[in-house]
Design an enzyme around this catalytic site. Structure first.
Site, short mmCIF file in Angstrom:
data_model
loop_
_atom_site.label_atom_id
_atom_site.label_comp_id
_atom_site.label_asym_id
_atom_site.label_seq_id
_atom_site.Cartn_x
_atom_site.Cartn_y
_atom_site.Cartn_z
N LYS A 103 -32.55 48.75 -31.96
CA LYS A 103 -33.39 49.13 -30.48
C LYS A 103 -33.44 50.20 -30.14
O LYS A 103 -32.17 50.68 -29.42
CB LYS A 103 -32.54 47.63 -29.33
CG LYS A 103 -34.51 47.39 -28.60
CD LYS A 103 -33.49 46.59 -27.68
CE LYS A 103 -34.24 46.25 -26.74
NZ LYS A 103 -34.10 45.89 -25.64
N ALA A 133 -37.97 41.85 -21.45
CA ALA A 133 -37.92 42.66 -20.29
C ALA A 133 -38.50 41.60 -19.53
O ALA A 133 -40.12 41.68 -19.53
CB ALA A 133 -38.19 43.86 -19.85
N GLY A 134 -38.20 40.52 -18.20
CA GLY A 134 -38.93 39.80 -17.82
C GLY A 134 -38.77 38.76 -17.60
O GLY A 134 -39.71 38.34 -16.70
N THR A 178 -31.41 38.19 -19.59
CA THR A 178 -30.62 37.75 -18.52
C THR A 178 -30.46 35.87 -18.22
O THR A 178 -29.74 35.47 -17.18
CB THR A 178 -31.51 38.72 -17.44
OG1 THR A 178 -31.39 39.90 -17.40
CG2 THR A 178 -31.15 37.82 -16.07
#
Lengths: 379, 256
Positions: free
Chosen positions: B97, B184-185, B207
């Site tokens: 990545k 992401a997000g 996350t």
């Protein structure tokens, strides 16, 4: 381009102090309800008007910190290389006028200290010295970093301010982070606290983070010594400094520390006494400050040392902190070579790194020992 | 559900996961097992490649976990290529990545450095999955240099804000000949489902799982959401109608 000194000179200490005192309940509420906060919001959050909102601030700080940093606390250990110092600082045990035995570690002694720190589990280290350019100058630091580099993933320093070219030399050897605390942003009183030595040059110190940013250091640590001047005003300037640096040196990481002055030993070895400082800041106020920094800036790293006591450190883990030291020795040779020599300051939490890691786990967090790889640093 | 093929690997799960921010490696392992994830990304800077007993790697030693080392921490293409080679040697995989975010505040990716690094890494034999902005032109450029997939962001890393780049993700998905992984997000299972319904090939979540009160349960929720979104996509979602059915059609006269 404007550097921080230009911005700093546009402020007046007393005006800033007054503007913090003037913050109201409504200012605090507005600050807490926003998505991103300004320096004016920061003033509101460190003002006494924010005290009734401490629990809300703590909840917010906890959530924002977890979002960014997860449930982790990074661990680092200080390694004092020398207590030789040509500066007079009224609050420091290593001050030039304090008649103590001076010591600078040799290669062999550094490696003995390193062995003990590694045994404790550490992989991130902070090298600390006084300011003695003849014996502990750039060449000594360069050599020390080179010597210890094979043993640590991440190397920070907390030493005298240097020129940009000097920082570049140290980065070539593997330096990652530089901590340089302004001590106080009160220009006039800075002279009283630092009457002699190169450190008495306020502007050279103030401009150090600019030189660090220009040198391309990975992380810059800011802070003031709490106990010298009005902490609210001093911390406002720290936040303003951070705000400027982030916009100017946008590739650099930042961390903030908030060392409260601890008692120090003064006098001679035969006839010594402890000097203490008025408690300028309560535990409640320190929690307020930590939460305010976090809510103001969601990305900045916040660090707490062994200056704080056990109970405080146990509970602060959840409140916005991202890195901690433990089992620290603040005297050169303190881990292995000369454990009994004079400490820079008295530590309040003597628990071992393993005990602290267990406390961190109890609080639902993980102690992280490695979060960098030496292969990522140039050189 | 159709399996997903990237490079030389076939994945049954379209939920990729991260390994940071967990309160313990044990909990990370349990959550990732519950997620059904078959591709987990791990930061080179967090693992101790010189030790045989690295805590994170120990907990990832399940056969269903393919490791996807990432270059988090590097600031430019040169550092990324160097870190990639170390990761390949240490973790014995040529999957990577590619993350180059010189901005440590918002961790936003540098398009120029990423494209340069990707080109070189592909030549060096890596299976490159680059983390990038939702920039359709950049995605085509990366495809041309031979990356195995593209990983455009939904919103800033760790922000939990969902698909704020939705319009551009739609263009990327429409135009791409290589798999599109929304990274992401993604802060809620509904965000993941939304990405999958749009036709993303996979999502990467860290996350939202790691920081939740109950990471294992949250991991399961994401697993279900990703499956639901993909199934809906494959079953051809009914599109919302843009036009009302007019009662007096304007073109009716043509039929007279």
């Amino acid at each position: 381009m404007k550097d921080f000194k230009n911005i700093f000179d546009s402020y007046n200490w007393d005006d800033v102090k007054q503007s913090i005192l003037a913050k109201t309940d409504a200012d605090v509420l507005q600050a807490l309800q926003k998505e991103r906060r300004t320096l004016e919001d920061f003033k509101a959050m460190i003002s006494s008007a924010a005290m009734p909102y401490l629990e809300q601030m703590a909840q917010l700080s906890n959530a924002l910190t977890q979002k960014r940093f997860g449930k982790t606390i990074q661990m680092y250990a200080p390694l004092y290389l020398s207590n030789e110092c040509q500066n007079i600082c009224t609050y420091c045990a290593f001050s030039y006028n304090n008649k103590i035995k001076r010591k600078t570690l040799s290669d062999n002694e550094i490696l003995r200290e390193v062995a003990v720190i590694k045994e404790m589990g550490y992989d991130h280290v902070l090298l600390v010295t006084g300011e003695a350019n003849q014996t502990v100058g750039v060449e000594y630091l360069r050599h020390a970093i080179k010597l210890i580099r094979p043993h640590f993933s991440n190397i920070s320093i907390e030493v005298q301010p240097l020129d940009k070219a000097d920082y570049e030399i140290l980065m070539d050897e593997g330096l990652h982070t530089v901590l340089v605390y302004q001590e106080t942003y009160h220009r006039e009183n800075y002279k009283i606290h630092h009457p002699k030595g190169r450190k008495s040059n306020f502007d050279y110190r103030l401009e150090t983070p600019d030189r660090l940013g220009q040198a391309g250091v990975y992380k810059i640590g800011l802070g003031v010594l709490i106990g010298l001047e009005d902490w609210r005003t001093d911390c406002f300037f720290t936040a303003a400094h951070l705000d400027y640096l982030e916009k100017t040196y946008w590739q650099t990481k930042y961390s903030i520390s908030f060392p409260r002055l601890r008692p120090i030993e003064v006098g001679t070895q035969e006839n010594s006494s402890m000097k203490s400082f008025t408690a300028f800041m309560s535990d409640k106020e320190l929690v307020q400050l930590i939460c305010a920094y976090r809510i103001f800036n969601e990305e900045v790293e916040l660090s707490i040392s062994t200056r704080e006591n056990e109970k405080f450190r146990n509970h602060i883990i959840k409140l916005g902190i991202t890195s901690m030291s433990a089992g620290s020795k603040t005297n050169p040779g303190g881990y292995a070579v000369e454990p009994q020599s004079l400490e820079q300051f008295e530590i309040s939490d003597e628990r071992s790194p393993k005990e602290i890691a267990a406390i961190i786990k109890q609080q639902g967090y993980e102690a992280v020992w490695k979060d960098w790889d030496r292969s990522l640093v140039n050189g | 559900m159709k399996p997903l093929i990237i490079g030389d690997k076939t994945f049954g799960s379209r939920l990729f996961t991260g390994t940071g921010k967990f309160s313990s490696s044990q909990l990370m392992e349990e959550a990732l097992l519950a997620s059904g994830s078959e591709l987990v990304t791990v930061a080179l800077k967090r693992v101790d490649v010189n030790s045989n007993s690295d805590d994170i790697l120990k907990h990832l030693s399940h056969t269903q976990f393919n490791l996807l080392p990432n270059t988090s921490g590097v600031r430019n293409a040169k550092e990324a290529v160097f870190a990639a080679q170390l990761a390949r040697e240490a973790l014995e995989t040529n999957w990577l990545k590619l993350e180059i975010h010189p901005d440590p505040k918002y961790l936003l990716p540098d398009a120029i450095e990423t494209l340069n690094a990707a080109e070189e890494l592909v030549k060096l034999g890596f299976i490159v999955l680059p983390y990038i902005h939702a920039d359709p032109v950049l995605c085509k450029r990366l495809e041309e240099v031979g990356t195995a997939a593209v990983m455009p962001l939904g919103s800033a890393i760790g922000s939990n804000k969902g698909l704020r780049t939705r319009d551009f993700l739609e263009i990327i998905i429409e135009q791409s000949k290589i798999p599109v992984v929304v990274d992401a997000g993604i802060g809620a299972p509904s965000h993941a489902a939304e990405a999958m319904e749009m036709g993303a090939d996979a999502v990467l979540v860290n996350t939202a799982i790691a920081v939740s009160e109950n990471p294992v349960q949250m991991a399961k929720a994401f697993k279900m959401a990703v499956e639901a979104g993909r199934m809906a996509y494959e079953a051809k979602l009914a599109k919302p109608k843009n036009f009302a059915e007019a009662s007096s059609p304007l073109t009716a006269f043509l039929e007279d």
